[in-house]
Every structure is written in structure tokens, then in C-alpha cells.
Motif scaffolding. Structure first.
Motif, PDB file in Angstrom:
ATOM      1  N   GLY A   1       0.775  -1.227   0.000  1.00 31.11           N
ATOM      2  CA  GLY A   1       0.000   0.000   0.000  1.00 31.11           C
ATOM      3  C   GLY A   1       0.804   1.273   0.000  1.00 31.11           C
ATOM      4  N   ILE A   2       2.141   1.171  -0.133  1.00 32.42           N
ATOM      5  CA  ILE A   2       2.943   2.384  -0.244  1.00 32.42           C
ATOM      6  C   ILE A   2       2.647   2.981  -1.601  1.00 32.42           C
ATOM      7  CG2 ILE A   2       5.266   3.344  -0.357  1.00 32.42           C
ATOM      8  CD1 ILE A   2       6.167   0.991   1.374  1.00 32.42           C
ATOM      9  N   GLY A   3       2.095   4.162  -1.612  1.00 35.59           N
ATOM     10  CA  GLY A   3       1.661   4.747  -2.868  1.00 35.59           C
ATOM     11  C   GLY A   3       2.564   5.847  -3.356  1.00 35.59           C
ATOM     12  N   VAL A   4       2.068   6.551  -4.328  1.00 36.53           N
ATOM     13  CA  VAL A   4       2.788   7.678  -4.911  1.00 36.53           C
ATOM     14  C   VAL A   4       2.771   8.815  -3.900  1.00 36.53           C
ATOM     15  CG1 VAL A   4       2.769   9.359  -6.780  1.00 36.53           C
ATOM     16  CG2 VAL A   4       2.165   6.980  -7.230  1.00 36.53           C
ATOM     17  N   ASP A   5       3.945   9.252  -3.509  1.00 37.53           N
ATOM     18  CA  ASP A   5       4.068  10.354  -2.557  1.00 37.53           C
ATOM     19  C   ASP A   5       5.025  11.374  -3.161  1.00 37.53           C
ATOM     20  OD1 ASP A   5       3.810  11.910  -0.302  1.00 37.53           O
ATOM     21  OD2 ASP A   5       5.327  10.798   0.826  1.00 37.53           O
ATOM     22  N   ASN A   6       4.508  12.187  -4.069  1.00 38.13           N
ATOM     23  CA  ASN A   6       5.326  13.130  -4.793  1.00 38.13           C
ATOM     24  C   ASN A   6       4.569  14.453  -4.889  1.00 38.13           C
ATOM     25  OD1 ASN A   6       6.495  14.615  -7.007  1.00 38.13           O
ATOM     26  ND2 ASN A   6       7.599  12.748  -7.534  1.00 38.13           N
ATOM     27  N   GLU A   7       5.105  15.491  -4.257  1.00 36.61           N
ATOM     28  CA  GLU A   7       4.427  16.780  -4.220  1.00 36.61           C
ATOM     29  C   GLU A   7       4.283  17.396  -5.604  1.00 36.61           C
ATOM     30  OE1 GLU A   7       5.944  19.559  -1.377  1.00 36.61           O
ATOM     31  OE2 GLU A   7       6.140  18.018   0.160  1.00 36.61           O
ATOM     32  N   LEU A   8       5.297  17.257  -6.439  1.00 36.57           N
ATOM     33  CA  LEU A   8       5.215  17.816  -7.789  1.00 36.57           C
ATOM     34  C   LEU A   8       4.100  17.149  -8.596  1.00 36.57           C
ATOM     35  CD1 LEU A   8       8.973  18.231  -8.767  1.00 36.57           C
ATOM     36  CD2 LEU A   8       7.305  20.039  -8.329  1.00 36.57           C
ATOM     37  N   PHE A   9       3.979  15.847  -8.460  1.00 36.51           N
ATOM     38  CA  PHE A   9       2.907  15.132  -9.153  1.00 36.51           C
ATOM     39  C   PHE A   9       1.548  15.609  -8.660  1.00 36.51           C
ATOM     40  CE2 PHE A   9      -0.116  11.574  -9.175  1.00 36.51           C
ATOM     41  CZ  PHE A   9      -0.246  11.404 -10.551  1.00 36.51           C
ATOM     42  N   GLU A  10       1.396  15.714  -7.347  1.00 37.72           N
ATOM     43  CA  GLU A  10       0.111  16.124  -6.782  1.00 37.72           C
ATOM     44  C   GLU A  10      -0.259  17.546  -7.183  1.00 37.72           C
ATOM     45  OE1 GLU A  10       0.094  15.391  -2.595  1.00 37.72           O
ATOM     46  OE2 GLU A  10       0.403  13.252  -2.852  1.00 37.72           O
ATOM     47  N   GLU A  11       0.701  18.467  -7.133  1.00 39.25           N
ATOM     48  CA  GLU A  11       0.434  19.854  -7.518  1.00 39.25           C
ATOM     49  C   GLU A  11       0.114  19.954  -9.004  1.00 39.25           C
ATOM     50  OE1 GLU A  11       3.799  22.159  -6.331  1.00 39.25           O
ATOM     51  OE2 GLU A  11       3.479  21.747  -4.200  1.00 39.25           O
ATOM     52  N   SER A  12       0.851  19.217  -9.826  1.00 41.29           N
ATOM     53  CA  SER A  12       0.607  19.244 -11.269  1.00 41.29           C
ATOM     54  C   SER A  12      -0.741  18.632 -11.615  1.00 41.29           C
ATOM     55  CB  SER A  12       1.710  18.500 -12.008  1.00 41.29           C
ATOM     56  OG  SER A  12       2.952  19.107 -11.782  1.00 41.29           O
ATOM     57  N   LEU A  13      -1.110  17.567 -10.925  1.00 43.24           N
ATOM     58  CA  LEU A  13      -2.424  16.960 -11.143  1.00 43.24           C
ATOM     59  C   LEU A  13      -3.526  17.939 -10.750  1.00 43.24           C
ATOM     60  CD1 LEU A  13      -4.095  14.441 -11.900  1.00 43.24           C
ATOM     61  CD2 LEU A  13      -3.958  13.789  -9.487  1.00 43.24           C
ATOM     62  N   GLU A  14      -3.357  18.600  -9.637  1.00 42.17           N
ATOM     63  CA  GLU A  14      -4.341  19.595  -9.190  1.00 42.17           C
ATOM     64  C   GLU A  14      -4.496  20.701 -10.233  1.00 42.17           C
ATOM     65  OE1 GLU A  14      -7.170  21.398  -6.885  1.00 42.17           O
ATOM     66  OE2 GLU A  14      -6.214  19.493  -6.422  1.00 42.17           O
ATOM     67  N   GLN A  15      -3.387  21.209 -10.738  1.00 39.85           N
ATOM     68  CA  GLN A  15      -3.434  22.254 -11.768  1.00 39.85           C
ATOM     69  C   GLN A  15      -4.079  21.732 -13.046  1.00 39.85           C
ATOM     70  OE1 GLN A  15       0.554  23.648 -12.309  1.00 39.85           O
ATOM     71  NE2 GLN A  15       0.611  24.732 -10.355  1.00 39.85           N
ATOM     72  N   PHE A  16      -3.734  20.523 -13.440  1.00 38.45           N
ATOM     73  CA  PHE A  16      -4.300  19.934 -14.650  1.00 38.45           C
ATOM     74  C   PHE A  16      -5.810  19.812 -14.540  1.00 38.45           C
ATOM     75  CE2 PHE A  16      -5.534  16.381 -17.371  1.00 38.45           C
ATOM     76  CZ  PHE A  16      -4.941  16.735 -18.567  1.00 38.45           C
ATOM     77  N   VAL A  17      -6.273  19.326 -13.421  1.00 40.50           N
ATOM     78  CA  VAL A  17      -7.712  19.118 -13.241  1.00 40.50           C
ATOM     79  C   VAL A  17      -8.453  20.457 -13.155  1.00 40.50           C
ATOM     80  CG1 VAL A  17      -9.461  18.249 -11.626  1.00 40.50           C
ATOM     81  CG2 VAL A  17      -7.524  16.829 -12.252  1.00 40.50           C
ATOM     82  N   THR A  18      -7.906  21.413 -12.419  1.00 41.86           N
ATOM     83  CA  THR A  18      -8.610  22.670 -12.239  1.00 41.86           C
ATOM     84  C   THR A  18      -8.520  23.592 -13.459  1.00 41.86           C
ATOM     85  OG1 THR A  18      -6.695  23.614 -11.117  1.00 41.86           O
ATOM     86  CG2 THR A  18      -8.436  22.685  -9.742  1.00 41.86           C
ATOM     87  N   ARG A  19      -7.380  23.596 -14.134  1.00 46.18           N
ATOM     88  CA  ARG A  19      -7.215  24.531 -15.262  1.00 46.18           C
ATOM     89  C   ARG A  19      -7.613  23.912 -16.595  1.00 46.18           C
ATOM     90  NH1 ARG A  19      -1.527  26.974 -13.351  1.00 46.18           N
ATOM     91  NH2 ARG A  19      -2.368  28.308 -11.718  1.00 46.18           N
TER      92      ARG A  19
END
Length: 167
Positions: free
Chosen positions: A146-164
Motif C-alpha cells: 500500500g505504499i503509494g505515490v508520494d510526490n508533491e510535484l505530481f500532486e500539484e501538477s495533477l491539481e493544476q491539470f484538473v482545475t485549469r
């Protein structure tokens, strides 16, 4: 278009990333029903909506994977190996599916009015997941236990992609 949630499953059927965008109640926001990244959680990490149902986020991820797995197998049996499962729609949501050559599965749940998100899921895989997770030397290749993706750049980029991009 409203994006409700996003999941990544590895080749071992483990949910290695999940993100939920819950719509704010209409009484707080007014007439806008845009999703928010502010996911209210209790001290145990479970959102109040899931607490009422008695399900955890892990249970939801398992249900999503089971649904995708079953529908994908059914499509292959009915249509042959050339046919592939892309999405399905209910009266409340639309589930979009993309599988990479390495059997990493990307699932996005949106509102029913959204168009096909196959290209968007491919872009998330190529431009975000590969760039920030796969090419990261500190990121594990496998995600056991269950160790998952823990990457701040990925999370921030995904957030920007989804919102913008997807809004």
C-alpha cells in the motif's frame, strides 16, 4: 465538467494513488457546484460522507478496481481481444479508464456530461506520472503493502491539470 475522483492502480491491483474532489454544499457556495480540493476528514482520515456509509477510502478504491476489472473482462469476452473498455456511465457519474503498456491503470470519475477523458488520462500518464514519478530516482519502482505515490510535484501538477485544463 466536474471531476469527482482519480485513482491509479499498479499491475498488482494495489491502489497507489487516490484523490477526491468533493463538491461543496450548495448552501455554502451558492449556485456554483464546482469541485473543491478541500476534502474534510475526520481524525481517522475518513471523510464524513464515507463515515455515514461505513466505508473507508480503501474500500472505495477496491470497489472501483473490482468494477473496472469485471467490466474490462466482460468487454473482452463479448467483443474479443481487440475491443477495449474505455468508460461507462450511470445516472450519477461517468467512469473513465486508461491502461498503460505496463498495466498501470488510471481511473477518473466525472459528472455524466463530460466527454471522453481518454486523452486527458493519457496526458496525465505521459506528462505527469512518467515525468514526476517514474523518472524520479527516489520514487519506488514497486509499491508493496500500500505504499503509494508520494510526490508533491505530481500532486500539484495533477491539481493544476484538473482545475485549469479540465474545467
Amino acid at each position: 465538467m466536474v471531476v469527482y475522483s482519480f485513482y491509479i492502480f499498479d499491475r498488482h491491483a494495489e491502489c497507489i494513488y487516490r484523490r477526491r474532489w468533493l463538491p461543496r454544499p450548495a448552501s455554502i457556495v451558492g449556485k456554483s457546484s464546482r469541485p473543491t480540493s478541500d476534502t474534510p476528514t475526520l481524525s481517522n482520515g475518513i471523510s464524513p460522507a464515507l463515515e455515514k456509509l461505513g466505508r473507508t477510502a480503501d474500500d472505495d478504491a477496491k470497489l472501483v478496481f473490482g468494477t473496472v476489472f469485471s467490466l474490462r473482462n466482460m468487454v473482452r469476452k463479448l467483443g474479443g481481444d481487440d475491443d477495449s473498455f474505455i468508460s461507462y456511465t450511470t445516472n450519477q457519474y461517468k467512469l473513465h479508464f486508461y491502461e498503460t503498456p505496463t498495466n498501470t491503470k488510471f481511473v477518473m470519475i466525472t459528472d455524466i456530461k463530460s466527454p471522453s477523458m481518454r486523452i486527458a488520462l493519457q496526458q496525465i500518464y505521459i506528462n505527469l506520472y512518467v515525468e514526476y514519478v517514474v523518472k524520479n530516482p527516489l520514487s519506488p519502482v514497486e509499491h508493496p503493502g500500500g505504499i503509494g505515490v508520494d510526490n508533491e510535484l505530481f500532486e500539484e501538477s495533477l491539481e493544476q491539470f484538473v482545475t485549469r485544463v479540465l474545467s
